[in-house]
Design an enzyme around this catalytic site. Sequence first.
Site, PDB file in Angstrom:
ATOM      1  N   GLU A   1      38.023  28.058  86.930  1.00 52.92           N
ATOM      2  CA  GLU A   1      38.873  28.405  85.790  1.00 52.92           C
ATOM      3  C   GLU A   1      38.843  27.180  84.710  1.00 52.92           C
ATOM      4  O   GLU A   1      39.830  26.969  83.933  1.00 52.92           O
ATOM      5  CB  GLU A   1      40.266  28.566  86.224  1.00 52.92           C
ATOM      6  CG  GLU A   1      40.544  29.792  87.027  1.00 52.92           C
ATOM      7  CD  GLU A   1      40.422  31.046  86.153  1.00 52.92           C
ATOM      8  OE1 GLU A   1      40.467  31.100  84.822  1.00 52.92           O
ATOM      9  OE2 GLU A   1      40.468  32.106  86.761  1.00 52.92           O
TER      10      GLU A   1
ATOM     11  N   HIS B   1      38.723  33.125  88.885  1.00 51.25           N
ATOM     12  CA  HIS B   1      39.003  32.851  90.085  1.00 51.25           C
ATOM     13  C   HIS B   1      38.712  34.310  90.943  1.00 51.25           C
ATOM     14  O   HIS B   1      38.667  33.971  92.115  1.00 51.25           O
ATOM     15  CB  HIS B   1      40.373  32.614  90.535  1.00 51.25           C
ATOM     16  CG  HIS B   1      40.948  31.591  91.603  1.00 51.25           C
ATOM     17  ND1 HIS B   1      41.797  30.655  91.531  1.00 51.25           N
ATOM     18  CD2 HIS B   1      40.038  31.491  92.431  1.00 51.25           C
ATOM     19  CE1 HIS B   1      41.920  30.244  92.670  1.00 51.25           C
ATOM     20  NE2 HIS B   1      40.650  30.375  93.318  1.00 51.25           N
TER      21      HIS B   1
ATOM     22  N   ASP C   1      47.731  34.573  92.487  1.00 54.64           N
ATOM     23  CA  ASP C   1      46.524  35.530  92.511  1.00 54.64           C
ATOM     24  C   ASP C   1      46.602  36.504  93.480  1.00 54.64           C
ATOM     25  O   ASP C   1      45.780  36.881  94.169  1.00 54.64           O
ATOM     26  CB  ASP C   1      45.299  34.568  92.886  1.00 54.64           C
ATOM     27  CG  ASP C   1      44.906  33.668  91.713  1.00 54.64           C
ATOM     28  OD1 ASP C   1      45.479  33.727  90.613  1.00 54.64           O
ATOM     29  OD2 ASP C   1      44.177  32.957  91.892  1.00 54.64           O
TER      30      ASP C   1
ATOM     31  N   ASP D   1      41.674  25.866  91.833  1.00 52.14           N
ATOM     32  CA  ASP D   1      42.047  26.350  90.523  1.00 52.14           C
ATOM     33  C   ASP D   1      42.330  25.105  89.809  1.00 52.14           C
ATOM     34  O   ASP D   1      43.448  24.703  90.197  1.00 52.14           O
ATOM     35  CB  ASP D   1      43.042  27.444  90.469  1.00 52.14           C
ATOM     36  CG  ASP D   1      43.124  28.198  89.148  1.00 52.14           C
ATOM     37  OD1 ASP D   1      43.053  27.466  88.107  1.00 52.14           O
ATOM     38  OD2 ASP D   1      43.167  29.469  89.271  1.00 52.14           O
TER      39      ASP D   1
ATOM     40  N   ASP E   1      43.711  24.761  87.030  1.00 54.44           N
ATOM     41  CA  ASP E   1      45.199  25.178  86.352  1.00 54.44           C
ATOM     42  C   ASP E   1      46.314  24.658  87.536  1.00 54.44           C
ATOM     43  O   ASP E   1      47.460  24.750  86.880  1.00 54.44           O
ATOM     44  CB  ASP E   1      45.491  26.436  85.787  1.00 54.44           C
ATOM     45  CG  ASP E   1      45.606  27.732  86.921  1.00 54.44           C
ATOM     46  OD1 ASP E   1      46.169  27.261  88.221  1.00 54.44           O
ATOM     47  OD2 ASP E   1      45.462  28.775  86.423  1.00 54.44           O
TER      48      ASP E   1
ATOM     49  N   HIS F   1      49.116  29.836  89.734  1.00 52.14           N
ATOM     50  CA  HIS F   1      49.401  31.389  90.089  1.00 52.14           C
ATOM     51  C   HIS F   1      49.168  31.505  91.653  1.00 52.14           C
ATOM     52  O   HIS F   1      48.210  30.981  92.175  1.00 52.14           O
ATOM     53  CB  HIS F   1      48.610  32.082  89.193  1.00 52.14           C
ATOM     54  CG  HIS F   1      48.525  31.507  87.868  1.00 52.14           C
ATOM     55  ND1 HIS F   1      47.453  30.741  87.386  1.00 52.14           N
ATOM     56  CD2 HIS F   1      49.412  32.166  86.899  1.00 52.14           C
ATOM     57  CE1 HIS F   1      48.005  30.300  85.956  1.00 52.14           C
ATOM     58  NE2 HIS F   1      49.065  31.227  85.885  1.00 52.14           N
TER      59      HIS F   1
ATOM     60  N   ASP G   1      46.620  26.413  93.259  1.00 49.74           N
ATOM     61  CA  ASP G   1      46.826  27.103  91.982  1.00 49.74           C
ATOM     62  C   ASP G   1      48.227  27.376  91.406  1.00 49.74           C
ATOM     63  O   ASP G   1      49.121  27.078  92.187  1.00 49.74           O
ATOM     64  CB  ASP G   1      46.482  28.492  92.587  1.00 49.74           C
ATOM     65  CG  ASP G   1      45.785  29.499  91.307  1.00 49.74           C
ATOM     66  OD1 ASP G   1      46.467  29.381  90.125  1.00 49.74           O
ATOM     67  OD2 ASP G   1      44.999  30.152  91.626  1.00 49.74           O
TER      68      ASP G   1
ATOM     69  N   HIS H   1      41.147  38.244  87.837  1.00 43.71           N
ATOM     70  CA  HIS H   1      41.384  36.835  88.278  1.00 43.71           C
ATOM     71  C   HIS H   1      42.777  36.700  88.858  1.00 43.71           C
ATOM     72  O   HIS H   1      42.935  35.664  89.532  1.00 43.71           O
ATOM     73  CB  HIS H   1      40.899  35.934  87.296  1.00 43.71           C
ATOM     74  CG  HIS H   1      41.843  35.687  86.193  1.00 43.71           C
ATOM     75  ND1 HIS H   1      42.131  34.425  85.479  1.00 43.71           N
ATOM     76  CD2 HIS H   1      42.950  36.549  85.705  1.00 43.71           C
ATOM     77  CE1 HIS H   1      42.976  34.485  84.622  1.00 43.71           C
ATOM     78  NE2 HIS H   1      43.497  35.868  84.828  1.00 43.71           N
TER      79      HIS H   1
HETATM   80 MN   LIG Z   1      43.572  31.430  90.381  1.00 43.93          MN
END
Ligand SMILES: [Mn+2]
Length: 308
Positions: free
Chosen positions: A280, A110, A136, A235, A237, A134, A132, A149
């Site tokens: 990702e 990312h 980030d 992302d 994830d 996360h 996402d 990332h």
């Molecule tokens: Mn990310």
Amino acid sequence: MPPLHDVAVRILGVPMDLGQQRRGVDMGPSALRYAGLQARLRRMGFEVEDGGNIDVPAPEETAEDEAVQDINGGRARHLQAVRAVCAAIYEAAERCVADNQFPIFLGGDHSIALGTVGGVSATTTTGVIWIDAHADFNTPNTSPSGNLHGMPLSHLVGLGIPELRDVGRPGAKVDPHHVALIGLRNVDRGERQLLREMGIRAYTMRDIDERGLAAIARETIIHVAGLPRVHVSLDMDSLDPRVAPGVGTPVQGGLNYREAHLLMEMLSESRKITSLDIVEINPILDNGNQTAELAVELAASLLGAKIL
Ligand SMILES: [Mn+2]
């Protein structure tokens, strides 16, 4: 922005995994191409051009080794190499906008968003929808790992260190009030504080559970509706590992298959979206090529594929 079908799509790969330690997301662009991204969009009627890959050094050939680099008392891995790659992405992204193309950037980890979001926002105020698990939103000073990332969004809104913040042009690329985060379920303590301080709109998985994805998609669209450009940074994830197992950093409890599609469908209907990252994907951890195939379907939904 003209009607979507009048806009040519340009695919750009960034096979970068310098922003994290686990190897494999550098194969993301190949996995997405193998899953038929270009053919899928062409069947929908788009003119699609594949611009190939941006050059990325292998971790072994960069002067910086895996050791975490100390930077102003913080931690950052492969800082100079990531900065250089993102500067090249920035220029390519800026060219896509100048040529009136809809760019789709294939990560890679990312950290590539430092270049993609920077470049697409070079001349026009741009909103960002960051999907996402996360946030980030670390900086070298808050990051537990030093992995870049986990830091792109903080730098895009003007925090962090000049080496990452000033890629392409000096300063913030995006107004923090023009950002929406969707799908959060793994946020570090330092990030939580920074998100609050910067007033970032953030929808966690709990918000999605309680209120439903549609309500959150509607609010997000209203949040960015007044802006001339809106970038989606997807992302993979953000999805639940049961439907997207092949990602760099899987976290349980993510978006299910239909929630992800509904989000893309509603964003598509808003006719506000002008560029996309897909990041990702780690084919080494995938079942077959399931995660890249899902990403291709989601990109098609974002660009207007409908059930009926
Ligand atoms: Mn990310």
